[in-house]
Design an enzyme around this catalytic site. Structure first.
Site, short mmCIF file in Angstrom:
data_model
loop_
_atom_site.label_atom_id
_atom_site.label_comp_id
_atom_site.label_asym_id
_atom_site.label_seq_id
_atom_site.Cartn_x
_atom_site.Cartn_y
_atom_site.Cartn_z
N LYS A 104 0.89 -1.16 -0.15
CA LYS A 104 0.16 0.10 0.13
C LYS A 104 0.84 1.39 0.02
CE LYS A 104 -3.29 -1.11 -0.54
NZ LYS A 104 -3.89 -1.88 -1.76
N PHE A 125 -3.16 9.53 -11.04
CA PHE A 125 -4.34 8.78 -10.71
C PHE A 125 -5.50 8.58 -11.31
CE2 PHE A 125 -7.82 8.00 -7.52
CZ PHE A 125 -7.47 6.75 -7.06
N ARG A 146 -8.11 3.90 -4.71
CA ARG A 146 -9.15 4.21 -3.95
C ARG A 146 -9.08 5.84 -3.88
NH1 ARG A 146 -9.53 5.68 1.52
NH2 ARG A 146 -7.12 5.85 1.34
N SER A 193 -4.79 3.11 3.79
CA SER A 193 -5.05 2.33 2.63
C SER A 193 -5.18 0.76 3.10
CB SER A 193 -3.69 2.57 1.83
OG SER A 193 -3.84 1.93 0.24
N HIS A 213 7.37 -7.59 -1.95
CA HIS A 213 7.10 -6.97 -0.88
C HIS A 213 8.03 -7.46 0.37
CE1 HIS A 213 3.62 -4.82 -2.05
NE2 HIS A 213 2.89 -5.76 -2.24
P1 A3P Z 1 -5.05 4.81 -1.44
O1 A3P Z 1 -5.69 3.50 -0.83
O2 A3P Z 1 -4.58 5.67 -0.30
O3 A3P Z 1 -6.08 5.37 -2.34
P2 A3P Z 1 -0.15 -0.52 -3.54
O4 A3P Z 1 -0.05 -0.49 -5.06
O5 A3P Z 1 1.27 -0.49 -3.05
O6 A3P Z 1 -1.23 -1.47 -2.96
O7 A3P Z 1 -0.71 1.01 -3.03
C1 A3P Z 1 -1.93 1.14 -3.28
C2 A3P Z 1 -2.27 2.72 -3.01
O8 A3P Z 1 -1.37 3.40 -4.12
C3 A3P Z 1 -3.70 3.14 -3.07
O9 A3P Z 1 -3.83 4.16 -2.03
C4 A3P Z 1 -3.72 3.57 -4.45
O10 A3P Z 1 -4.92 4.42 -4.52
C5 A3P Z 1 -2.41 4.38 -4.71
N1 A3P Z 1 -2.36 4.65 -6.14
C6 A3P Z 1 -2.31 3.75 -7.13
N2 A3P Z 1 -1.70 4.28 -8.31
C7 A3P Z 1 -1.74 5.62 -7.84
C8 A3P Z 1 -1.40 7.08 -8.64
N3 A3P Z 1 -1.32 6.84 -10.00
N4 A3P Z 1 -1.33 8.16 -8.09
C9 A3P Z 1 -1.47 8.13 -6.69
N5 A3P Z 1 -1.77 6.99 -5.95
C10 A3P Z 1 -2.00 5.84 -6.53
#
Ligand code: A3P
Length: 285
Positions: free
Chosen positions: A45, A220, A248, A131, A101
């Site tokens: 996350k 995003f 999210r 997250s 990870h």
């Molecule tokens: P949130 O749940 O705070 O929105 P991972 O990929 O390590 O599992 O992390 C997921 C988190 O990264 C989520 O955070 C997701 O929305 C965010 N994320 C993924 N792509 C993103 C982007 N292009 N810009 C900003 N945040 C992003």
């Protein structure tokens, strides 16, 4: 299902059993890296999926073919996951791109012999917690995070998937050999500059307009529309996006909407105690 049913303990760390069966863990332990492999390392996350979009676009010189046709888990596969056993990783041309990870102490012997390039992505742990909380709500292979106060204690004690955020960060910050460190916050602050710096680390010379196009594609709102990266292909029984989406909110500082004042204060105290010996200036202050 109980937590014992959902988790496997591997090298002292909890892993979700469904996606980390013994055969994939054995395969990773025996995996052979190449010096020009690129490895994205994150605590879950922290921006993994984001980096799985950025790195292939940099490596391809901006060609979007791979991000438009391959799911992120096949494009930049997790080496510890079951899925990697069905991919012929040895046949992939260099530079190969992978994700993990794993904590530093969990890495297989070949990592320390070969030293592939590592991009280590960090994020404010209060946002990582936020997250993670919502991810646990939507993922059927993870325990229910309610009530939040209990889950927060588990997170701070490292009794969650991939263990302690503090151990993860400290292990990887103690190394520094061929590792590029970047934070989620630096990426949300200035994505163009972040892409440019990652390209330099990957020794990829790109024109400014290519860097800008890559950054635009990785914003995003744009990534959320990419069905190869937004997890919409995962069956609802495994990840239910009506409970919470994988992509999210995509912002820094959402912890303010999640933690009570007392929880944030407790978090800060544990954070202070656990990071006092860390020699790194974090972007979240
Ligand atoms: P949130 O749940 O705070 O929105 P991972 O990929 O390590 O599992 O992390 C997921 C988190 O990264 C989520 O955070 C997701 O929305 C965010 N994320 C993924 N792509 C993103 C982007 N292009 N810009 C900003 N945040 C992003």
């Amino acid at each position: 299902m109980t937590e014992d049913d959902l988790y496997t303990v591997y090298k002292g760390v909890l892993l979700p059993t469904l996606i980390h069966p013994p055969q994939s863990l054995r395969r990773y332990e025996a995996f052979t890296f190449r010096p020009d492999d690129i490895l994205i390392v994150t605590y879950p996350k922290s921006g993994t999926t984001w980096m799985q979009e950025i790195v292939p676009l940099i490596v391809s010189g901006g060609d979007p073919a791979s991000v438009e046709t391959l799911h992120n888990w096949d494009r930049v596969p997790w080496l510890e996951e079951a899925r990697s056993c069905s991919l012929d990783l040895d046949a992939r041309p260099s530079p190969r791109m992978f994700t993990t990870h794993f904590l530093h102490h969990m890495m297989p012997p070949s990592f320390f012999q070969v030293r592939p390039k590592v991009i280590y992505v960090m994020r404010n742990p209060k946002d990582v917690f936020t997250s993670t909380f919502h991810y646990h709500r939507m993922a059927s292979f993870l325990p229910d995070p309610e009530p939040q106060s209990n889950f927060l204690n588990k997170f701070l004690e490292g009794k969650v998937m991939f263990g302690s955020w503090f151990d993860h960060i400290k292990g990887w910050l103690n190394d520094r050999e061929r590792i590029f460190y970047i934070s989620y916050e630096e990426m949300t602050n200035d994505l163009i500059d972040s892409v440019a710096r990652i390209a330099v680390f990957l020794e990829k010379s790109l024109d400014n307009d290519v860097i800008e196009k890559i950054a635009e594609r990785c914003r995003f709102e744009n990534m959320k529309k990419n069905s190869m990266s937004n997890y919409s292909a995962v069956p609802k029984e495994i990840m239910d996006d009506t409970k919470s989406e994988f992509l999210r909110k995509g912002i820094a500082g959402d912890w303010k909407n999640q933690l009570t004042a007392a929880e944030a204060e407790h978090f800060d105290a544990v954070y202070k105690d656990n990071t006092k010996d860390v020699d790194y200036k974090f972007a979240w202050g």
